[in-house]
Design a protein around this motif. Structure first.
Motif, short mmCIF file in Angstrom:
data_model
loop_
_atom_site.label_atom_id
_atom_site.label_comp_id
_atom_site.label_asym_id
_atom_site.label_seq_id
_atom_site.Cartn_x
_atom_site.Cartn_y
_atom_site.Cartn_z
N ILE A 231 1.21 -1.24 0.15
CA ILE A 231 -0.01 0.36 -0.25
C ILE A 231 1.54 1.80 -0.13
O ILE A 231 0.56 2.11 -1.00
CB ILE A 231 -1.37 0.39 1.32
CG1 ILE A 231 -2.02 -0.90 1.27
CG2 ILE A 231 -1.47 1.52 1.57
CD1 ILE A 231 -2.88 -0.96 2.33
N ALA A 232 2.12 1.45 1.09
CA ALA A 232 2.88 2.83 1.10
C ALA A 232 3.52 2.85 -0.07
O ALA A 232 3.16 4.06 -1.17
CB ALA A 232 3.56 2.41 2.06
N ASP A 233 3.96 2.08 -0.94
CA ASP A 233 4.52 2.15 -2.12
C ASP A 233 3.37 2.25 -3.05
O ASP A 233 3.80 2.91 -4.32
CB ASP A 233 5.41 0.31 -2.10
CG ASP A 233 6.26 0.21 -2.32
OD1 ASP A 233 7.37 0.77 -0.77
OD2 ASP A 233 6.79 -0.83 -1.99
N ALA A 234 2.35 1.77 -3.56
CA ALA A 234 1.09 1.66 -4.13
C ALA A 234 1.34 3.60 -4.00
O ALA A 234 0.80 4.11 -5.22
CB ALA A 234 0.43 1.00 -4.50
N VAL B 174 -9.27 4.12 -2.69
CA VAL B 174 -9.83 2.71 -2.59
C VAL B 174 -8.91 1.86 -3.66
O VAL B 174 -9.10 0.49 -2.92
CB VAL B 174 -10.96 2.20 -1.91
CG1 VAL B 174 -11.62 1.38 -0.98
CG2 VAL B 174 -11.15 3.18 -0.69
N GLU B 175 -8.90 2.40 -4.66
CA GLU B 175 -8.49 1.91 -5.99
C GLU B 175 -7.61 1.40 -5.68
O GLU B 175 -6.65 -0.16 -5.43
CB GLU B 175 -9.25 2.32 -7.18
CG GLU B 175 -8.74 1.64 -8.13
CD GLU B 175 -8.93 2.83 -9.85
OE1 GLU B 175 -8.54 2.19 -10.52
OE2 GLU B 175 -9.39 3.24 -9.74
N VAL B 176 -5.85 2.35 -5.10
CA VAL B 176 -4.85 1.95 -4.98
C VAL B 176 -4.65 1.26 -3.53
O VAL B 176 -4.01 0.20 -3.86
CB VAL B 176 -4.17 3.35 -4.55
CG1 VAL B 176 -3.36 2.78 -4.75
CG2 VAL B 176 -4.39 4.42 -5.56
N LEU B 177 -5.73 1.21 -2.60
CA LEU B 177 -5.46 -0.05 -1.25
C LEU B 177 -6.09 -1.43 -2.06
O LEU B 177 -4.66 -2.23 -1.45
CB LEU B 177 -6.82 0.40 -0.80
CG LEU B 177 -6.00 1.94 0.15
CD1 LEU B 177 -7.40 2.30 1.30
CD2 LEU B 177 -4.17 1.87 0.77
N ARG B 178 -7.14 -1.27 -2.80
CA ARG B 178 -7.57 -2.53 -2.89
C ARG B 178 -6.17 -3.45 -3.83
O ARG B 178 -6.35 -4.80 -3.86
CB ARG B 178 -8.92 -2.90 -3.78
CG ARG B 178 -10.09 -2.19 -2.81
CD ARG B 178 -11.24 -2.49 -3.51
NE ARG B 178 -11.30 -3.11 -4.66
CZ ARG B 178 -12.28 -4.39 -3.68
NH1 ARG B 178 -12.50 -4.35 -2.61
NH2 ARG B 178 -12.01 -5.41 -4.58
N ASP B 179 -5.77 -2.59 -4.59
CA ASP B 179 -4.81 -3.32 -5.71
C ASP B 179 -3.54 -3.41 -5.48
O ASP B 179 -2.88 -4.98 -5.22
CB ASP B 179 -4.32 -2.71 -7.34
CG ASP B 179 -5.50 -1.80 -7.68
OD1 ASP B 179 -6.75 -2.73 -7.89
OD2 ASP B 179 -5.54 -1.35 -8.99
N ALA B 180 -2.87 -2.74 -4.14
CA ALA B 180 -2.04 -2.91 -3.42
C ALA B 180 -2.12 -4.36 -2.55
O ALA B 180 -1.47 -5.07 -2.77
CB ALA B 180 -1.34 -1.84 -2.30
N VAL B 181 -3.84 -4.44 -1.87
CA VAL B 181 -3.78 -5.31 -0.97
C VAL B 181 -4.03 -6.91 -1.72
O VAL B 181 -3.11 -7.19 -1.28
CB VAL B 181 -5.02 -5.07 0.03
CG1 VAL B 181 -5.59 -6.75 0.39
CG2 VAL B 181 -4.64 -4.13 0.64
N ALA C 61 -11.07 -6.94 1.54
CA ALA C 61 -10.61 -6.40 2.89
C ALA C 61 -10.48 -5.02 3.37
O ALA C 61 -10.61 -4.17 4.34
CB ALA C 61 -9.31 -7.06 3.39
N VAL C 62 -10.37 -4.05 1.56
CA VAL C 62 -10.97 -3.07 1.58
C VAL C 62 -11.76 -2.26 0.98
O VAL C 62 -11.41 -3.04 -0.21
CB VAL C 62 -9.71 -1.91 1.64
CG1 VAL C 62 -9.78 -0.65 2.03
CG2 VAL C 62 -8.46 -2.30 2.62
#
Length: 422
Positions: free
Chosen positions: A40-43, A165-172, A181-182
């Motif tokens: 997530i941090a990297d994304a 949230v799109e970024v978070l979901r892709d990273a997860v 999960a997000v």
């Protein structure tokens, strides 16, 4: 599962997917959850341009609606702010893992091994206002503690939150965890919030973060259990035995260092025995800090033309601005009585050199945090050494005060025997 959960809607379908994801998350080792947080941090850094572009839509809409610049600033995401949010996520990775921690354990007289261990709450819904950084903060803390999260930000930040949230979901998902999960709760109307509040059996707990009206609405209308993050009508009491220099410093820091936050002081109470000496000094310091005093008769007399008359509304108000209510009280017990009547239960401070006064104040005041010779501004997860917080709970069940990772868990008992029967 409740009857409300038996009907299909986008909100309830989202909650069902979160519940399935939570079941996958719960048994995962820390390494899996930490890997997702690092992804997530990297994304966030890699996709900064897309996030800033989406955020610009919200900013334009806010300005067109005549939104105050202070609110627009809270809404704004810059590359620097996104980098800081990513850095905060990496700090969460370094925090101790609460899941699996043995809270207590023993071998019973009959030989049974008994352990109480921390487990994720399951599905956590976060209802919050304005700041899109909360989207990432909340998701990171929930994932770290093994929970699935449903995010319902304000409509004013919908484009920003959707992009985040799109970024978070892709990273997860890239880290091997379920993307569900997000999730962002679908819809921008209050109906979607109402459905989330009624999703008992699918959502384990709701945490509202925002102003008093938002929190009150969620607490009063939700059938899902709520952890109430409270408003901060915080008090500073200057005792008869106070060091006056220290009292001025603590008062100014508590009120003026950052007045727009929940742990800023909103009322100052002064013992009548030192009022004559303290009030002129306090008024001078408050005035220099740009603070408007709403005071009782004693304060008005001490600062003719400087002090607005205080009313019951002032004692009850969380200003979140350069305003403070002020009163002189006959003794410590009167200060405690005033606090008990008007406080929101967040943070109260006493300034005194008397151990007896400090001890009595801390025993009688019933708030999440009682500070002795220290600013109210220290009530914060980071300042307490928790590393991060989801909010500050002013209720008494399950969690109270700054809520770190352990407060995002529940516990269960594991009983191990060797063919034991009762």
């Amino acid at each position: 599962m409740t009857s409300s959960a038996s009907h299909s809607s986008p909100v309830l379908e989202t909650a069902r997917r979160a519940r399935e994801a939570a079941a996958v998350l719960a048994p995962l080792p820390r390494t899996a959850r930490d890997a997702a947080l690092l992804a997530i941090a990297d994304a966030l850094v890699e996709r900064t341009d897309a996030i800033v572009t989406a955020n610009a839509q919200d900013i334009a809409k806010a300005r067109a609606a005549g939104t105050a610049e202070s609110i627009v600033d809270r809404l704004t995401l810059t590359p620097e702010r996104i980098a800081a949010i990513a850095a905060d996520v990496r700090q969460v990775v370094a925090l101790p893992d609460p899941v699996g921690e043995v809270v207590r354990g023993s071998t019973l007289p009959n030989g049974l091994d008994l352990r109480q261990v921390r487990v994720p709450l399951g599905v956590i819904g976060i209802i919050y206002e304005a700041r899109p950084n909360v989207t990432v903060d909340a998701a990171a803390l929930c994932l770290k503690s093994g929970n699935a999260v449903l995010l319902r930000g304000s409509s004013s930040a919908y484009a920003s939150n959707s992009a985040l949230v799109e970024v978070l979901r892709d990273a997860v998902q890239s880290a091997g965890l379920p993307a569900d999960a997000v999730q962002l709760v679908p819809g921008e109307s209050r109906d979607s919030v109402r459905e989330l509040m009624r999703a008992r059996g699918l959502v384990d707990v709701l945490i509202p973060r925002g102003g008093a009206s938002l929190i009150r609405t969620v607490v009063e209308e939700s059938t899902v259990p709520v952890i109430e993050t409270g408003t901060g009508n915080c008090h500073v009491y200057v005792d008869e035995a106070a060091d006056l220099d220290m009292a001025v410093d603590i008062l100014i820091n508590s009120k003026a260092q950052r007045p727009s936050v929940c742990n800023a002081a909103e009322t100052v109470l002064v013992h009548a025995g030192i009022a004559e000496k303290f009030l002129p000094r306090a008024l001078e310091a408050l005035t220099q800090a740009g603070v408007i005093v709403h005071g009782d008769a004693a304060w008005q007399q001490a600062g003719p033309g400087l002090v607005a008359p205080a009313t019951d509304e002032d004692w009850a108000t969380e200003y979140l601005s350069y305003d403070i209510a002020a009163a002189v009280v006959p003794d410590l017990d009167a200060a405690v009585a005033h606090i008990r009547r008007w406080t929101s239960g967040h943070t109260e401070a006493i300034v005194t050199t008397s151990q007896a006064a400090a001890r009595r104040f801390t025993q009688l005041v019933d708030s999440t945090t009682v500070a002795v010779n220290a600013s109210t501004r220290f009530t914060d997860g980071g300042e307490f050494g928790f590393g991060a917080e989801i909010g500050i709970s002013t209720q008494k069940l399950h969690a109270r005060g700054p809520m770190g990772l352990p407060e995002l868990t529940s516990t269960k008992y594991i009983v191990t025997g060797d063919g034991h029967t009762r």
